[in-house]
Write a protein that holds these residues in place. Structure first.
Motif, PDB file in Angstrom:
ATOM      1  N   GLY A   1      29.569  45.702  33.368  1.00 51.88           N
ATOM      2  CA  GLY A   1      30.992  45.588  33.657  1.00 51.88           C
ATOM      3  C   GLY A   1      31.625  46.960  33.570  1.00 51.88           C
ATOM      4  N   ASP A   2      32.947  47.012  33.684  1.00 45.54           N
ATOM      5  CA  ASP A   2      33.688  48.271  33.637  1.00 45.54           C
ATOM      6  C   ASP A   2      34.777  48.197  32.589  1.00 45.54           C
ATOM      7  OD1 ASP A   2      32.273  49.503  35.626  1.00 45.54           O
ATOM      8  OD2 ASP A   2      33.942  49.745  37.018  1.00 45.54           O
TER       9      ASP A   2
ATOM     10  N   ASP B   1      40.327  48.597  33.612  1.00 48.35           N
ATOM     11  CA  ASP B   1      39.413  47.460  33.501  1.00 48.35           C
ATOM     12  C   ASP B   1      39.076  47.167  32.036  1.00 48.35           C
ATOM     13  OD1 ASP B   1      39.237  46.652  36.180  1.00 48.35           O
ATOM     14  OD2 ASP B   1      37.783  48.233  36.621  1.00 48.35           O
TER      15      ASP B   1
ATOM     16  N   HIS C   1      35.211  42.615  35.009  1.00 51.99           N
ATOM     17  CA  HIS C   1      36.282  43.601  34.876  1.00 51.99           C
ATOM     18  C   HIS C   1      37.497  43.071  34.122  1.00 51.99           C
ATOM     19  CE1 HIS C   1      34.757  46.686  37.864  1.00 51.99           C
ATOM     20  NE2 HIS C   1      33.946  45.656  38.066  1.00 51.99           N
TER      21      HIS C   1
ATOM     22  N   SER D   1      39.748  46.571  45.439  1.00 48.68           N
ATOM     23  CA  SER D   1      39.804  47.292  44.166  1.00 48.68           C
ATOM     24  C   SER D   1      40.872  48.373  44.187  1.00 48.68           C
ATOM     25  CB  SER D   1      38.445  47.945  43.868  1.00 48.68           C
ATOM     26  OG  SER D   1      37.472  46.999  43.547  1.00 48.68           O
TER      27      SER D   1
ATOM     28  N   GLY E   1      36.695  51.648  40.914  1.00 45.33           N
ATOM     29  CA  GLY E   1      36.513  50.212  40.793  1.00 45.33           C
ATOM     30  C   GLY E   1      35.175  49.761  41.354  1.00 45.33           C
TER      31      GLY E   1
END
Length: 779
Positions: A532-533, A548, A580, A666, A682
Motif C-alpha cells: 500500500g501507500d 495516502d 490507500h 489518482s 499515486g
C-alpha cells in the motif's frame, strides 16, 4: 507448598506428531507413506534392541517405550498428513483448476459466508465441499474442498445447505483446497441442512438480531465473543484489538468455551445437579459450543484447548493439564493434519502451555503481596502473552506492550458480554423486542471492551515494531526465555514488580523510540505499510501532510508515532483503493487533522463511503482535488498535476491492478520543500501519465515516488521526464503481484535513479543535509 512436578512424558509424542503431520501435509502421498514405513521399521528395530538388552541385563536396561512411541506416532501423523493432502489433490477438480475451466458444481456449504471490501466493491468468500462437478459435458462425483469468491448474493448461502453454482476454477495457493472458484451469478439452493444445523443457525441469527440495536463496534463484538463471527467488525476497531493484544476475543478460542461452560455448570450446581450429571452437562455444553461456532478445525482446536485449560485449573493442577495438552495436540493433528500448519493452532497451543506451565508459579509469587484472585487475573494473561510473543512478532512484525494490561482491564467484561449475548440469542427465538433489551445489557459490557482497545491503541508506545525474520524472532525468543527465568523473583517482590510496571507504563505513554529515528531534518518519509501507500511530508513544527493512509490503521499510526507527528494539516487520498485508504482510522485516532482531500472519482463506492464515514466521525472536512490547484502549508508547497481528465468508473478495466479507472483518477502532486522537488504519483498509469506529460511543462524532480508500487504498467517517457536521482517504491514483501516489476526496475536503472523499497528498507526518509540530498532508511 512445594510445586508439583510437571508431567511432560507425553511431550515428545506431541512434538513428533506435530512435526510429522506438518511434513506429511507438504509431501506427495508416496513419499509420506515411504517415510511412515521407515519410521515403523525404526520403531520395530528399537523395540527389538530394547527387548534383547532387557533379557541380557534385566536390572540395568529398560525397553525404550517412549522412543518407540515417538516413531509410531510420527509414522501415523506422517502417513495421515500425506494421505489427507493427497485426497485434496485427487480427482478432476485440481486439473480443471489448472486449465481454468468453466464448471458447474453441486456442493455442501461448510463455512459461513464472509463479506470483504474490494477494489471494485464488496465480495463474498465461502468454503464448499464439492460433491459433483460438471465440465465439458462430463459429470463426475467428487469430494473436493473449494473456496468460492462471489458477489454479495453469496452472503445468503447457509451453512450445511446443498447448493448448485457455476463459475471458473483456478488453482489454489494452499494445500487444503482443491481449487478456487470465481462464481458466475448467485447460487441455487438445493436441500437445506439437517434440523440440528438449522436450529443452530436460528440461534446465530437470533444473536445477530439481539445485538442489532447496538453501535457498529459493539454490534460486531457480541457475536464475535459468542460464536466467533467477526465478519462485520469495523476495520479500525479490529486494528485496535490487534495493537492491544485483544484479537483473540474476535475469534473462536478456548476462553469462549471456558466462559460458556463455567456459566452452564454454575447454573447446574445452583439447580442441585451433581457428579455424573455435571459431566454429562459439560459434554453437552462442549457439543453445543462446537455446533454454534461451526464444527470446523479451528473450533475443534478451541474446544480441545478450552477443556485442557479447565482441567489445568482444576484441583489436579497443571500436572494433569500438561498431560491432557499433549494428548490434545496428538489427537487434533491426527484428526486434521492441516492444523499442524495453522497459526491459530500454534498460538492456541503455546498460550495454553504458558498458562499451564508458568501461570501457577507466577500466581503464587504475586499472591505473597496481593489478593490471590487478583494474582491469578494478572498471571494468566501475562503467561499466555509472554509465551505467544515470539510467534505474534513473526506474524505481525510488532510486540504489544499493553496486551497484558488491556486483557486484565477488559477481562471482567468478557464473561458478561459472552453469557448475556448468548441469552439474547436464545430469547430472540421467541421475542425480538425482549432480545433487544438483553442485547443492550450485553452491549454495555461490550462497550467497555471496545473502550479499552481504543484507549490502549491510542497510546504512543502501545506496540513496538520488531523484525519478523528468523534472526529477529530468535532474538526475541531469547529475551522471553530470560524473562521466564527472572519473572518469579521479580513478581514475588512488591517493590521490584511495581518499579518494573512503572518503567513499562512510561515506555508506553512516552516511548523513547529507535535511536536516531527519525533524522531531525527529514523532508519526506515513506512509511512501510506493506502492500500500500502512506507518505508523510514535513511541514515543520510537528505538522505533517500525509499522502495516502495505507491498508492497515495500526501500521500508519505507528509510523506517525515514530515521526512524532500529532498534527496533520491535510490528508491527501490519491484514490479510493483499499491499500490507500483503509488505514485512515489509525491516522485520525488521537491526532488533530485539518482536512482530507480526495480523488474526484468516488470509486470504488464502498471505500469512498467508508472514508466519508470515518471523516464525519472525526469531524474532519472532506474536499475534492482540482487539477491545477496550488497549496502551501508551512515549508511545503505543491501543485496538483492530475487527473487532467476524470475517467468514468464504469469504463472497461483489466482489474484493480492494471488499467483501472480509480488508478487513472489518482491525485498526482508536484511538491517543493526546502529546495527539493518531489513527484507523488499515486497509482497513476500510462493513460493519466500521458495526459500529465501533455499538459505540464517541466516535470524534472529530485525524488520520484514510483507509481502503483512499481507495477509494469508505466509510461517510459513519463518516468524518464522526471530525471529523478532517487526513486522510492512502497511495496509489500513477497506480494502476490510481482511488484516492483523487473521491467520497471530496469527503467529506473536506465533513468540513473537510486531505488529504495519499503519491503527491503522499511521506512524511507528523504532529507537535505549541508546542501546534499540524502536517504536514510529504518533498517
Amino acid at each position: 507448598m512445594k510445586a508439583e512436578p510437571l508431567d511432560v512424558r507425553l511431550a515428545p509424542l506431541a512434538l513428533a506428531a506435530w512435526g510429522a503431520a506438518a511434513t506429511g501435509v507438504g509431501w506427495p502421498v508416496g513419499r509420506a507413506l515411504l517415510g511412515a514405513t521407515i519410521l515403523l521399521v525404526l520403531a520395530v528395530a528399537v523395540a527389538l534392541v530394547g527387548s534383547r538388552a532387557r533379557r541380557l541385563a534385566p536390572r540395568s536396561a529398560v525397553t525404550p517405550v517412549a522412543l518407540v512411541g515417538v516413531f509410531v506416532v510420527g509414522a501415523a501423523a506422517l502417513a495421515i498428513g500425506g494421505l489427507r493432502s493427497g485426497s485434496v489433490q485427487a480427482g478432476p477438480v485440481p486439473e480443471l483448476a489448472r486449465i481454468r475451466a468453466q464448471v458447474q458444481v453441486t456442493a455442501t456449504v461448510v463455512s459461513d459466508p464472509v463479506e470483504r471490501p474490494g477494489d471494485f466493491g464488496p465480495y463474498v468468500m465461502v468454503r464448499l465441499r464439492a460433491v459433483q462437478v460438471s465440465a465439458r459435458g462430463v459429470v463426475t462425483a467428487v469430494r473436493s474442498p473449494i473456496l468460492v469468491i462471489g458477489d454479495t448474493s453469496w452472503s445468503r448461502a447457509r451453512y450445511a445447505d446443498t447448493i448448485r453454482a457455476s463459475g471458473r476454477l483456478q488453482p489454489a495457493d494452499g494445500v487444503d483446497l482443491s481449487a478456487v472458484m470465481i462464481a458466475r451469478g448467485p447460487p441455487d439452493r438445493g436441500a437445506a441442512g439437517g434440523s440440528i444445523y438449522q436450529a443452530i443457525s436460528h440461534v446465530r441469527e437470533g444473536l445477530t438480531e439481539a445485538a442489532s440495536v447496538l453501535p457498529p463496534a459493539e454490534r460486531s463484538l457480541v457475536p464475535a465473543l459468542v460464536d466467533g463471527d467477526d465478519s462485520k467488525m469495523p476495520v479500525e476497531v479490529a486494528a485496535e484489538f490487534q495493537t492491544t493484544g485483544l484479537t483473540h476475543l474476535l475469534a473462536v478460542s478456548g476462553a469462549n468455551l471456558t466462559l460458556m461452560l463455567g456459566f452452564l455448570l454454575l447454573v447446574a450446581r445452583w439447580a442441585s445437579v451433581r457428579a455424573r450429571g455435571l459431566v454429562i452437562l459439560g459434554v453437552v455444553g462442549v457439543v453445543f459450543f462446537v455446533l454454534l461456532a461451526r464444527p470446523q478445525p479451528s473450533v475443534l482446536r478451541a474446544a480441545a484447548m478450552g477443556v485442557v485449560a479447565l482441567a489445568g485449573l482444576s484441583s489436579a493442577g497443571s500436572r494433569r493439564g500438561v498431560r491432557l495438552l499433549c494428548v490434545a495436540v496428538v489427537g487434533l493433528v491426527l484428526v486434521d493434519p492441516q492444523l499442524s500448519r495453522s497459526i491459530g493452532f500454534l498460538l492456541s497451543t503455546v498460550a495454553t502451555a504458558g498458562i499451564l506451565v508458568l501461570a501457577p508459579q507466577w500466581r503464587d509469587c504475586l499472591a505473597r503481596w496481593m489478593p490471590r484472585p487478583l494474582a491469578e487475573a494478572v498471571a494468566v494473561p501475562l503467561a499466555a502473552q509472554l509465551a505467544c510473543t515470539p510467534a505474534i512478532a513473526a506474524i505481525s512484525g510488532q510486540v504489544s506492550l499493553v496486551a497484558v494490561f488491556s486483557n486484565l482491564v477488559a477481562a471482567p467484561a468478557v464473561g458478561p458480554t459472552t453469557v448475556v449475548g448468548l441469552v439474547g440469542g436464545m430469547v430472540a427465538l421467541v421475542n425480538d423486542p425482549v432480545s433487544h433489551l438483553v442485547g443492550y445489557a450485553a452491549g454495555a459490557s461490550a462497550w467497555w471492551i471496545v473502550w479499552v482497545a481504543d484507549r490502549g491503541a491510542s497510546l504512543s508506545g502501545a506496540s513496538l515494531p520488531w523484525p519478523a525474520g528468523a534472526v529477529g524472532v530468535a532474538a526475541l525468543s531469547i529475551v522471553c526465555l530470560g524473562l521466564v527465568v527472572v519473572m518469579p523473583t521479580l513478581l514475588s517482590r512488591r517493590w521490584s514488580c511495581l518499579a518494573a510496571t512503572v518503567v513499562l507504563v512510561m515506555a508506553v505513554v512516552q516511548p523513547i523510540g529507535r535511536a536516531g529515528w527519525p533524522p531531525h531534518d527529514w523532508l519526506l518519509v515513506m512509511c512501510d505499510v506493506g502492500q500500500g501507500d502512506a507518505m508523510v511530508l514535513n511541514a515543520g513544527d510537528g505538522v505533517g501532510v500525509v499522502v495516502d493512509a495505507g491498508p492497515d490503521p495500526t501500521l500508519v499510526d505507528g509510523c506517525l508515532d515514530r515521526l512524532g507527528v500529532d498534527r496533520v494539516a491535510l490528508v491527501v487520498l490519491t484514490h479510493f483503493h483499499a491499500d490507500h485508504v483503509d488505514g485512515l482510522p489509525g491516522l485520525l485516532a488521537g491526532r488533530t487533522v485539518g482536512g482530507i482531500e480526495v480523488s474526484p472519482l468516488a470509486d470504488p463506492p464502498d471505500r469512498a463511503e467508508s472514508v466519508s464515514r470515518w471523516a464525519a466521525k472525526a469531524d474532519v472536512p472532506v474536499t475534492v482535488a482540482v487539477m491545477g490547484e496550488r497549496r502551501t502549508v508551512g515549508d511545503l508547497s505543491w501543485q496538483v498535476l492530475g487527473p487532467v481528465e476524470v475517467p468514468t468508473g464504469d469504463e472497461p478495466a483489466g482489474g484493480a491492478q492494471e488499467g483501472s479507472a480509480p488508478n487513472n483518477a489518482s491525485i498526482v502532486m508536484l511538491v517543493e520543500v526546502r529546495g527539493v522537488r518531489l513527484l507523488m504519483s499515486g497509482d497513476a498509469e500510462p493513460e493519466e501519465e500521458d495526459d500529465i506529460l501533455a499538459s505540464t511543462a517541466g516535470l524534472g524532480v529530485d525524488v520520484f515516488k514510483v507509481a502503483h508500487h512499481g507495477s509494469a504498467n508505466q509510461d517510459p517517457d513519463f518516468v524518464m521526464e522526471t530525471g529523478a536521482r532517487v526513486a522510492i517504491v512502497s511495496v509489500g514483501a513477497d506480494n502476490d503481484y510481482g511488484h516492483p516489476a523487473p521491467e520497471t526496475l530496469a527503467l529506473l536503472q536506465q533513468l540513473g535513479a537510486r531505488v529504495y523499497r519499503t519491503d527491503r528498507d522499511g521506512d524511507i526518509a528523504v532529507l537535505v543535509r549541508a546542501g546534499q540530498l540524502l536517504v536514510v532508511t529504518w533498517r
